[in-house]
Design an enzyme around this catalytic site. Structure first.
Site, PDB file in Angstrom:
ATOM      1  N   SER A 158       0.034  -1.622   2.341  1.00 47.90           N
ATOM      2  CA  SER A 158      -0.133  -1.016   1.017  1.00 47.90           C
ATOM      3  C   SER A 158      -1.572  -0.672   0.671  1.00 47.90           C
ATOM      4  O   SER A 158      -1.814   0.229  -0.125  1.00 47.90           O
ATOM      5  CB  SER A 158       0.450  -1.947  -0.048  1.00 47.90           C
ATOM      6  OG  SER A 158      -0.083  -3.247   0.075  1.00 47.90           O
ATOM      7  N   HIS A 217       6.218   1.204   1.384  1.00 50.98           N
ATOM      8  CA  HIS A 217       5.415   2.434   1.334  1.00 50.98           C
ATOM      9  C   HIS A 217       5.765   3.422   2.440  1.00 50.98           C
ATOM     10  O   HIS A 217       5.112   4.454   2.571  1.00 50.98           O
ATOM     11  CB  HIS A 217       3.920   2.087   1.405  1.00 50.98           C
ATOM     12  CG  HIS A 217       3.464   1.292   0.229  1.00 50.98           C
ATOM     13  ND1 HIS A 217       3.092   1.869  -0.957  1.00 50.98           N
ATOM     14  CD2 HIS A 217       3.364  -0.052   0.051  1.00 50.98           C
ATOM     15  CE1 HIS A 217       2.761   0.925  -1.822  1.00 50.98           C
ATOM     16  NE2 HIS A 217       2.915  -0.253  -1.227  1.00 50.98           N
ATOM     17  N   LYS A 257       8.600   3.202  -5.657  1.00 52.32           N
ATOM     18  CA  LYS A 257       7.466   4.002  -5.183  1.00 52.32           C
ATOM     19  C   LYS A 257       7.947   5.438  -4.914  1.00 52.32           C
ATOM     20  O   LYS A 257       8.139   6.178  -5.879  1.00 52.32           O
ATOM     21  CB  LYS A 257       6.820   3.297  -4.000  1.00 52.32           C
ATOM     22  CG  LYS A 257       6.371   1.870  -4.428  1.00 52.32           C
ATOM     23  CD  LYS A 257       5.521   1.160  -3.465  1.00 52.32           C
ATOM     24  CE  LYS A 257       5.389  -0.324  -3.772  1.00 52.32           C
ATOM     25  NZ  LYS A 257       4.747  -0.656  -5.056  1.00 52.32           N
TER      26      LYS A 257
HETATM   27  C1  LIG Z   1       4.225  -3.707   0.651  1.00 55.99           C
HETATM   28  C2  LIG Z   1       4.866  -3.988  -0.676  1.00 55.99           C
HETATM   29  N1  LIG Z   1       5.960  -4.762  -0.702  1.00 55.99           N
HETATM   30  C3  LIG Z   1       6.581  -5.052  -1.854  1.00 55.99           C
HETATM   31  C4  LIG Z   1       6.113  -4.566  -3.055  1.00 55.99           C
HETATM   32  C5  LIG Z   1       6.815  -4.941  -4.308  1.00 55.99           C
HETATM   33  O1  LIG Z   1       7.685  -3.917  -4.693  1.00 55.99           O
HETATM   34  P1  LIG Z   1       8.113  -3.802  -6.234  1.00 55.99           P
HETATM   35  O2  LIG Z   1       7.034  -3.088  -6.928  1.00 55.99           O
HETATM   36  O3  LIG Z   1       9.404  -3.061  -6.183  1.00 55.99           O
HETATM   37  O4  LIG Z   1       8.280  -5.187  -6.725  1.00 55.99           O
HETATM   38  C6  LIG Z   1       5.001  -3.744  -3.070  1.00 55.99           C
HETATM   39  C7  LIG Z   1       4.521  -3.155  -4.339  1.00 55.99           C
HETATM   40  O5  LIG Z   1       3.594  -3.465  -4.937  1.00 55.99           O
HETATM   41  C8  LIG Z   1       4.337  -3.474  -1.857  1.00 55.99           C
HETATM   42  O6  LIG Z   1       3.227  -2.744  -1.835  1.00 55.99           O
END
Ligand SMILES: Cc1ncc(COP(=O)(O)O)c(C=O)c1O
Length: 397
Positions: free
Chosen positions: A182, A210, A240
């Protein structure tokens, strides 16, 4: 409040402030679009996770409105009580089809999906092998599971294999990695990681928050990008590229049935509200029926990378919509971001503990809805800001 606690909060905040790590909320007066109204000022938005611009797509919004009209504003209960609707099931079927798996299961967020999956499968006596740059929700899932967690070097196959050779257990083994990281926007070498998982009898879990909607054929994600099939557990988010909200797990019927019975963040939580479910369903349908949206995002990302590199910035080769410009110190990254904002670009600084010390950065993200002219305009603003700060060359990663 007792004075002891007031002192505790105040001291902690002072420490955070001293490290230039204080976080404050910024207020949007409208949606995440190429031009967004942030605190009354129109700015070019180059930091949103709405990579495909689907949050403001008319068909996606209609999906939400229709769902609310048909099912109401809230879902009314957890999935296992009164919160399971036809719409939730249709979305799970659409996700499974999109990801090429037997089945899928919705969670209230990607964060809760990671926490729920890891903590329900792994326990005392088990070992989790986790990439050092994995998302916070994976880290928290590992902690909650009480399994031993072994951190391997970022995307380093040798480090992973050595860990599997040296760390012994009679229990279960899980390798967990982000598909697309991310904060760096790089992609985990999933083919090789899958081979290692099979060689050492470990489960493989990929968090494709992502990658979904961004890379691979029709945006099917990281595994598809490498032509890899049968990832044991894929986690994703609807918040996202999909432009809505919620998390999911995609995998076998057996896995999904197990999670329905064991994952506490699934069992003990009110299910997603109809509006976001309807929006996500419409978004997946849109991605499947209009592949040009994903192609535009991929073109924009490549163009942005190329233009930044041509202007002398250190930007790694990459294929995702996340482009980190590593600045270094937290205060420098903050200043850089402030200069961008003064020139009408919103791209906040990312600082420790989100990223390692000394690698504070601007995390640029590209959207399918950006025009070529907007990308060019932003690149020029980056050049001006870097010149002003005498940071013309950012730090190689
Ligand atoms: C790699 C990754 N996994 C999980 C999440 C969490 O997803 P959510 O925003 O749906 O809770 C994020 C988001 O911030 C992320 O970047």
């Amino acid at each position: 409040m007792d004075e002891v606690y007031e002192t505790f909060f105040a001291n902690e905040l002072k420490r955070i402030e001293k490290n230039q790590q204080t976080r404050v909320l910024r207020t949007f007066h409208g949606p995440n679009k190429a031009y967004a109204n942030i605190e009354g000022k129109e700015s070019l938005l180059f930091s949103s996770n709405h990579y495909l611009g689907l949050g403001t797509d008319k068909d996606v919004q209609k999906g939400a409105i229709d769902a609310i009209e048909q099912y109401g504003a809230g879902s009314g209960g957890s999935r296992l009580t009164t919160g399971n609707s036809l719409l939730h099931q249709q979305l799970e079927e659409a996700i499974a089809k999109f990801k090429g798996t037997e089945n899928a299961l919705l969670f209230s967020s990607g964060f809760l999906a990671n926490v729920g999956v890891i903590s329900s499968i792994m326990g005392k006596g088990d070992i989790i092998f986790s990439d050092e740059y994995n998302h916070a929700s994976i880290i928290d899932g590992c902690r909650l599971s009480k399994a031993r967690t072994v951190i391997y070097k970022h995307c380093d196959l040798q480090s992973l294999e050595t860990a599997l050779q040296t760390e012994k257990t009679d229990g279960k083994k899980l390798i967990v990695t982000d598909g697309v990281f991310s904060m760096d926007g790089d992609v985990a070498p999933l083919r090789e990681i899958q081979l290692i998982a099979r060689k050492y009898g470990a489960l493989l879990m990929v968090d494709d928050a992502h990658g979904t909607g961004v890379i691979g054929n029709h945006g099917k994600g990281s595994a598809n990008y490498f032509g890899v099939e049968n990832i044991d557990i894929t986690v994703g988010t609807l918040s996202k590229a999909i432009g809505a909200e919620g998390g999911f797990v995609a995998g076998s019927n057996l896995l999904i049935h197990y999670l329905k019975n064991r994952a506490r963040t699934f069992i003990f939580q009110t299910s997603l509200s109809p509006g976001v479910v309807g929006a996500a369903l419409a978004a997946i349908q849109k991605i499947e029926s209009t592949p040009q949206i994903v192609e535009k995002l991929q073109w924009n990302s490549a163009y942005m990378r190329r233009r930044l590199r041509e202007e002398g910035f250190h930007v790694l080769e990459g294929v995702t919509a996340i482009i980190p410009l590593i600045i270094g110190k937290a205060e420098e990254a903050l200043q850089f971001s402030k200069l961008l904002e003064e020139e009408g670009v919103f791209a906040p600084a990312i600082r420790p503990p989100t990223v390692p010390e000394g690698t504070s950065r601007i995390r640029i993200t590209v959207m399918a809805t950006h025009t070529k002219e907007q990308i060019e305009q932003v690149v020029q603003i980056f050049v001006q800001a870097a010149k002003k700060m005498k940071l013309y060359r950012t730090i190689p990663r």
